[in-house]
Every structure is written in C-alpha cells, then in structure tokens.
Scaffold this active site. Structure first.
Site, PDB file in Angstrom:
ATOM      1  N   ASP A   3      10.138  10.866 -28.639  1.00  0.00           N
ATOM      2  CA  ASP A   3       9.942  10.153 -27.591  1.00  0.00           C
ATOM      3  C   ASP A   3       9.656   8.430 -27.160  1.00  0.00           C
ATOM      4  OD1 ASP A   3       7.602  10.046 -25.202  1.00  0.00           O
ATOM      5  OD2 ASP A   3       5.866  10.014 -26.740  1.00  0.00           O
ATOM      6  N   SER A   4       8.819   8.020 -26.362  1.00  0.00           N
ATOM      7  CA  SER A   4       8.409   6.916 -26.562  1.00  0.00           C
ATOM      8  C   SER A   4       7.657   6.225 -27.924  1.00  0.00           C
ATOM      9  CB  SER A   4       8.268   6.100 -25.151  1.00  0.00           C
ATOM     10  OG  SER A   4       7.003   7.005 -24.598  1.00  0.00           O
ATOM     11  N   CYS A  67       9.969  13.915 -24.098  1.00  0.00           N
ATOM     12  CA  CYS A  67       9.611  12.491 -23.664  1.00  0.00           C
ATOM     13  C   CYS A  67      10.361  12.490 -22.242  1.00  0.00           C
ATOM     14  CB  CYS A  67      10.874  11.221 -23.722  1.00  0.00           C
ATOM     15  SG  CYS A  67      10.298  10.396 -22.867  1.00  0.00           S
ATOM     16  N   GLU A 146      -2.284   5.810 -26.162  1.00  0.00           N
ATOM     17  CA  GLU A 146      -1.414   5.386 -26.596  1.00  0.00           C
ATOM     18  C   GLU A 146      -2.785   4.205 -27.741  1.00  0.00           C
ATOM     19  OE1 GLU A 146       1.545   3.944 -27.907  1.00  0.00           O
ATOM     20  OE2 GLU A 146       2.118   6.199 -27.191  1.00  0.00           O
ATOM     21  N   CYS A 178       4.868  14.291 -18.271  1.00  0.00           N
ATOM     22  CA  CYS A 178       4.659  13.240 -19.414  1.00  0.00           C
ATOM     23  C   CYS A 178       4.272  13.997 -20.433  1.00  0.00           C
ATOM     24  CB  CYS A 178       3.967  12.122 -18.238  1.00  0.00           C
ATOM     25  SG  CYS A 178       3.896  10.939 -20.222  1.00  0.00           S
ATOM     26  N   HIS A 180       2.888  12.734 -23.206  1.00  0.00           N
ATOM     27  CA  HIS A 180       1.611  12.058 -23.627  1.00  0.00           C
ATOM     28  C   HIS A 180       0.229  13.331 -22.352  1.00  0.00           C
ATOM     29  CE1 HIS A 180       3.817   8.572 -24.644  1.00  0.00           C
ATOM     30  NE2 HIS A 180       2.110   7.933 -24.561  1.00  0.00           N
TER      31      HIS A 180
HETATM   32  N1  DGL Z   1       5.865  10.485 -23.301  1.00  0.00           N
HETATM   33  C1  DGL Z   1       6.738  10.161 -22.075  1.00  0.00           C
HETATM   34  C2  DGL Z   1       7.048  10.859 -20.888  1.00  0.00           C
HETATM   35  O1  DGL Z   1       6.873  12.124 -21.380  1.00  0.00           O
HETATM   36  C3  DGL Z   1       6.268   8.476 -21.538  1.00  0.00           C
HETATM   37  C4  DGL Z   1       5.633   7.838 -21.567  1.00  0.00           C
HETATM   38  C5  DGL Z   1       6.351   6.758 -21.738  1.00  0.00           C
HETATM   39  O2  DGL Z   1       5.823   5.594 -20.918  1.00  0.00           O
HETATM   40  O3  DGL Z   1       6.142   5.347 -22.481  1.00  0.00           O
HETATM   41  O4  DGL Z   1       7.207  10.510 -20.210  1.00  0.00           O
END
Ligand code: DGL
Length: 272
Positions: A3-4, A67, A146, A178, A180
């Site tokens: 993931d990022s 991600c 984050e 997402c 997150h």
């Molecule tokens: N967790 C990532 C996703 O599912 C993205 C987060 C980011 O913007 O880096 O899209």
C-alpha cells in the site's frame, strides 16, 4: 502485499486472522505516500516497482494490491509481469457492496485517483448493472489516518462535507474504496447514519485471497513452523512501527527499510 502507507494494514489484519499459517511481507510506501493525488502513470510506476521487488527479490508466491489507488491503474500491468497470482481490492469490495444493498443504491468513496480513474464506475456497470452508484472522492481522509487522527471534530466536519452527495442520493450501503478508510469507520458511520451498511474492501479481499490459495493448493500446512511477518517501509521506519502497531496490533513489532535497488539475477537462498 503493498500500500502507499498504513491503509493496507486493514487488509494485512484480515489476512493474518484468516490465514494464520502464511508468511506475509508488507510494503508501506510511506516515503512516497499519498498516492491518491498523483497522476496515474506515476502510481503505475510505483506499483510495478514494488510488485517486481516482492515477486523477484523477495520471491513471494502471490501479490495482494492492498491499495485501491494502485489497483485502479495497475492490475493489468502487475498481472502481466509478475508471474504469480495478483489479487486487488476493487472487485471483492464491489461484489460485497452490491450484495449488501437493499435499496439498490450504493455509495463508493475513495481517493481522487481511484474515483477519477473510473475503475469502480466501470466495475459497477460490469458486475452489478442493477445498482445505482454514487461516487465521491474524499481528499484529506488519508492524511488524517496517516497522522493517527482517526476521530475528532476536524475529521467529522470534513466527512459531513464530503459525504453529503451520498446522503442526498439516499444510499443504504457505502463501499470504503480506500484501504485507509476502515480506520475512519466510526466517523463515516456517524455521518451516514446507523442504517447505512459500511463495506470494507479489506475483509472482502482477505476472503478472496484465502479462496484463491485454497483453490490453487498453495497454502502452507498448519504443521509448518510459525510464519514470518515482515514489514517494510520506504519512509521513517520508527514511525512505521509506532503508528503501525497502534493500527494493526502486536504482530508489527519491527520494520525494515525498503531497499528497491535492482534485485540479484536469481532469488536469494531461502526466498519466500
Ligand atoms: N490506501 C490507498 C487506497 O486504498 C490510498 C492512500 C493514498 O492516497 O496514498 O487507495
């Protein structure tokens, strides 16, 4: 899996719980996060670089793109070049959301990159044409996660504003598109109301990974020595452990710096 940043830990948690005998290597690209606002070609480059590292240098038997932003633009490239099964987060989430909806109105939220790519809109048309989909990009949500600010007034006010189109559309199900966003489930649930079902693509993806491992017969036996969990970060490793442990749990007790230098010509001994 990668993931990022910390978002993919929602998928890692589900995978560890569902597949307790499997080794896991997690890459959090915290040095280059966020992916959401970046152009598609740049995210594609990051995703293939990390995917190549995990399959070639580390020797993983399967790749999980934890991600949505990366999966929206890189699934085809990763599948073509990796030589191992690749699982993304979009399809499992879409399938579960369509199934969960009673009134046929589903909201999908994600980063600017994910929603802008049109990947979910296309998937919805292909997988659930009977469902009316309302999409909303939620810039800012990832940054709150984050920083470890998963509830509080500020994120609530932002959620009120960003989720307004979903409330107007009277969706009864919201797909957290997402990885997150499950960390913001309380805030999103408060804003959307109790009757609205929140679907996490993280859990659904873990179920798909387990089904695929079973189908391919590539699972580690339960009698094998305890699995190893490795956590790699391209950013501040101490912060990755501190924050990651709060989000994932005790398994994340140490982390390594991600080294993306060119891999050796053959996988190192004992690669997995
Ligand atoms: N967790 C990532 C996703 O599912 C993205 C987060 C980011 O913007 O880096 O899209």
């Amino acid at each position: 899996m990668f993931d990022s940043g910390f978002g993919g830990l929602t998928v890692a948690r589900s995978l560890i719980d569902l597949l307790p005998h499997e080794h896991l290597v997690y890459v959090g690209d915290t040095g280059r996060y966020p992916y959401g606002p970046r152009p598609a070609h740049e995210v594609l480059g990051f995703a293939t670089e990390i995917g190549d590292h995990l399959t070639t240098a580390v020797g993983c038997k399967m790749l999980v793109v934890a991600c949505n932003t990366a999966a929206s633009v890189a699934m085809t490239a990763l599948t073509e070049r990796s030589g191992v099964p690749v699982v993304g987060v979009l399809e499992p989430g879409m399938r579960a959301a369509a199934k969960a909806s009673r009134n046929g109105r589903v909201g999908i939220i994600g980063t600017v990159g994910t929603i802008g790519s049109g990947a979910y809109q296309e998937l919805a048309r292909a997988m659930a044409p009977e469902v009316e989909v309302t999409c909303a990009a939620c810039p800012g949500f990832v940054e709150f996660v984050e920083r470890g600010e998963t509830d509080g007034d500020q994120v609530h006010v932002l959620a009120e504003r960003l989720l307004a189109p979903l409330r107007e559309a009277e969706v009864d199900t919201v797909l957290l598109g997402c990885t997150h966003y499950p960390y913001l489930a309380r805030t999103i649930g408060d804003v959307m109301g109790r009757d609205v079902v929140l679907v996490s693509s993280a859990d659904e993806t873990a179920f798909d990974v387990r089904a695929l491992i079973d189908r391919l017969g590539i699972g580690r036996p339960s009698t094998a020595p305890a699995p190893r969990h490795r956590w790699l970060s391209s950013g501040d490793v101490d912060w990755f452990v501190e924050m990651g442990q709060r989000l994932l749990g005790p398994e994340l007790d140490s982390a390594e710096t991600l080294d993306l230098s060119p891999p050796p010509t053959s996988p190192p001994d004992g690669a997995w």
